[in-house]
Design an enzyme around this catalytic site. Structure first.
Site, PDB file in Angstrom:
ATOM      1  N   ASP A 154       0.832  -1.201   0.000  1.00  0.00           N
ATOM      2  CA  ASP A 154       0.000   0.000   0.000  1.00  0.00           C
ATOM      3  C   ASP A 154       0.871   1.256   0.000  1.00  0.00           C
ATOM      4  OD1 ASP A 154      -2.368   1.406  -0.023  1.00  0.00           O
ATOM      5  OD2 ASP A 154      -2.616   1.382   2.152  1.00  0.00           O
ATOM      6  N   CYS A 208     -19.629 -13.702  -5.309  1.00  0.00           N
ATOM      7  CA  CYS A 208     -20.574 -12.738  -4.737  1.00  0.00           C
ATOM      8  C   CYS A 208     -21.999 -13.019  -5.219  1.00  0.00           C
ATOM      9  CB  CYS A 208     -20.179 -11.311  -5.103  1.00  0.00           C
ATOM     10  SG  CYS A 208     -18.754 -10.673  -4.191  1.00  0.00           S
ATOM     11  N   CYS A 211     -25.668 -11.208  -4.428  1.00  0.00           N
ATOM     12  CA  CYS A 211     -25.649 -10.475  -3.158  1.00  0.00           C
ATOM     13  C   CYS A 211     -25.268  -9.019  -3.368  1.00  0.00           C
ATOM     14  CB  CYS A 211     -24.659 -11.156  -2.209  1.00  0.00           C
ATOM     15  SG  CYS A 211     -24.505 -10.344  -0.594  1.00  0.00           S
ATOM     16  N   CYS A 214     -23.257  -5.398   0.771  1.00  0.00           N
ATOM     17  CA  CYS A 214     -22.292  -4.327   1.038  1.00  0.00           C
ATOM     18  C   CYS A 214     -22.775  -2.998   0.478  1.00  0.00           C
ATOM     19  CB  CYS A 214     -20.917  -4.697   0.494  1.00  0.00           C
ATOM     20  SG  CYS A 214     -20.861  -5.056  -1.279  1.00  0.00           S
ATOM     21  N   CYS A 218     -23.607   0.319   3.162  1.00  0.00           N
ATOM     22  CA  CYS A 218     -22.700   1.473   3.220  1.00  0.00           C
ATOM     23  C   CYS A 218     -23.451   2.695   3.745  1.00  0.00           C
ATOM     24  CB  CYS A 218     -22.130   1.759   1.834  1.00  0.00           C
ATOM     25  SG  CYS A 218     -20.989   3.169   1.818  1.00  0.00           S
ATOM     26  N   CYS A 234     -16.867   8.065   0.913  1.00  0.00           N
ATOM     27  CA  CYS A 234     -16.430   6.948   1.754  1.00  0.00           C
ATOM     28  C   CYS A 234     -15.950   7.436   3.127  1.00  0.00           C
ATOM     29  CB  CYS A 234     -15.302   6.191   1.052  1.00  0.00           C
ATOM     30  SG  CYS A 234     -14.629   4.826   2.010  1.00  0.00           S
ATOM     31  N   CYS A 261     -14.034   2.685   8.454  1.00  0.00           N
ATOM     32  CA  CYS A 261     -15.387   2.126   8.489  1.00  0.00           C
ATOM     33  C   CYS A 261     -15.324   0.675   8.044  1.00  0.00           C
ATOM     34  CB  CYS A 261     -16.296   2.925   7.558  1.00  0.00           C
ATOM     35  SG  CYS A 261     -17.999   2.305   7.457  1.00  0.00           S
ATOM     36  N   CYS A 264     -19.160  -2.466   5.339  1.00  0.00           N
ATOM     37  CA  CYS A 264     -19.308  -3.337   4.178  1.00  0.00           C
ATOM     38  C   CYS A 264     -18.683  -4.704   4.427  1.00  0.00           C
ATOM     39  CB  CYS A 264     -18.719  -2.689   2.927  1.00  0.00           C
ATOM     40  SG  CYS A 264     -16.936  -2.391   2.990  1.00  0.00           S
ATOM     41  N   CYS A 268     -20.838  -8.555   5.111  1.00  0.00           N
ATOM     42  CA  CYS A 268     -20.509  -9.535   4.072  1.00  0.00           C
ATOM     43  C   CYS A 268     -20.621 -10.958   4.606  1.00  0.00           C
ATOM     44  CB  CYS A 268     -19.101  -9.293   3.539  1.00  0.00           C
ATOM     45  SG  CYS A 268     -18.592 -10.509   2.293  1.00  0.00           S
TER      46      CYS A 268
END
Length: 373
Positions: A154, A208, A211, A214, A218, A234, A261, A264, A268
């Protein structure tokens, strides 16, 4: 940093399959939950990246656009790269209860509680993964001799999610995070760019289905479509990356979330398989899973610096920390209850003499919250 390639092609001097087996053993010993190998061809991801940037979904993160398509071209970012070794490391603290998601929803429903994203309650993952990836590279160098490599966590324009999905660490969920059938999404990602033609690992299929939990969960509607996140809405962006005032219309939606946060991920279904880490660095520090807004508001800057040493929280600085707390306190005041009077008293102007104009403005909004929300 460029990769310097071997004078003799490694494929002619090494048993790459045997080397890959050794890498997996080393990775496990270093605390990584999974390891894979991705190709460097990300051409299929370039149109989506360009559209996301063109729509301004990167918000104030100008560095996202500065590097352009280098994010999707590993060999341009680090010349000489032939493969990307990808790693995943679980981060749920070792003492995590099996009912951790239910516990998290309970704290979000408690206006006086301060909610810090799970990943940020322990040591800074950048430091943990980077150092362990470097150790993996050092072990590889001891085995084969000097080779070209560069470690990422990152920390540069790298399409981590795409590389992880290509190498089989999981698939890109509709919330844009990597999902694993074995471990959900509560994991950190890291990469090791190498000049070795290691055997590729197979991508995993997506699961997924229909579904959309998420998207619906949010708080600010930041997941504007499946697989598309608008950072401008966000909460993680607003409480961490965003340096200025939090938009008025979004402040009530932050609730008591003061750093990041997890909604989401909490919603899941795949995160019922999330498992606690084996790495002590991610154990909770300073009771950040139990602390109240008022307790954190009472920290002065020296206490903030001491308690966030080695933590990812340190990077936002004391001003943003206080700004975020003020918003959460305003949301709690608006709900009334046992905490409201104490929180309102703590936000009075005579207690803000050492704060910046940014914090004072958010504190004034918080004091007026009952009449504005």
């Amino acid at each position: 940093m460029s990769i310097v390639k071997h004078a003799i092609p490694v494929a002619t001097t090494l048993d790459l399959a045997e080397l890959w087996s050794q890498l997996q053993d080393w990775a496990t010993a270093l605390g990584f939950s999974q390891i894979g190998v991705a190709d460097i061809d990300l051409a299929h991801a370039e149109p989506g990246l360009q559209a996301w940037l063109a729509d301004g979904c990167h918000a104030g993160m100008a560095y996202m656009a500065q590097h352009g398509l280098k994010r999707a071209r590993p060999a341009e970012l680090v010349p000489g790269t032939l493969r990307v070794i990808t790693v995943r490391m679980d981060y749920l603290p070792r003492q995590t209860s099996p009912a951790w998601r239910e516990d998290a929803w309970s704290r979000l429903a408690d206006p006086g509680a301060a909610v810090v994203s799970v990943y940020a309650r322990g040591r800074d993952y950048h430091k943990v993964l980077r150092s362990r990836l470097q150790r993996l590279a050092d072990q590889l160098a001891e085995r084969i001799g000097p080779f070209g490599h560069r470690v990422f966590c990152d920390s540069a324009p790298v399409m981590e999610t795409e590389l992880a999905a290509m190498s089989g660490l999981g698939w890109r969920g509709k919330h844009t995070l990597v999902l694993s059938r074995q471990a959900g999404s509560m994991s950190f990602l890291g990469e090791l760019f190498v000049d070795l033609p290691l055997p590729l690992t197979s991508a995993s299929s997506a699961h997924c289905g229909g579904c959309r939990a998420c998207l619906d969960a949010c708080p600010t509607g930041a997941i504007v479509a499946p697989y598309r996140l608008d950072a401008r809405r966000c909460i993680s962006y607003l409480t961490i990356e965003h340096a200025g005032a939090i938009p008025l219309e979004l402040r009530p939606m932050l609730g008591n979330r003061i750093y990041g946060c997890d909604d989401c991920q909490l919603i899941c279904p795949w995160n019922k398989f999330a498992t606690p880490t084996k790495v002590p660095d991610f154990d909770v520090r300073h009771s950040l899973d139990q602390v109240s807004l008022l307790q954190l508001w009472r920290w002065d800057e020296a206490t903030f610096l001491r308690c966030t040493e080695g933590s990812p929280i340190r990077r936002i600085g004391f001003e943003r920390w206080r700004r975020n707390l003020a918003v959460a306190m305003g949301n709690a005041i608006a709900q009334g209850g046992a905490w409201a009077d104490d929180l309102c008293a703590a936000l009075q102007p005579d207690h803000l003499w050492a704060d910046t104009d940014l914090v004072r403005e958010h504190a004034a909004w918080a004091r007026a919250a009952p009449s504005t929300l």
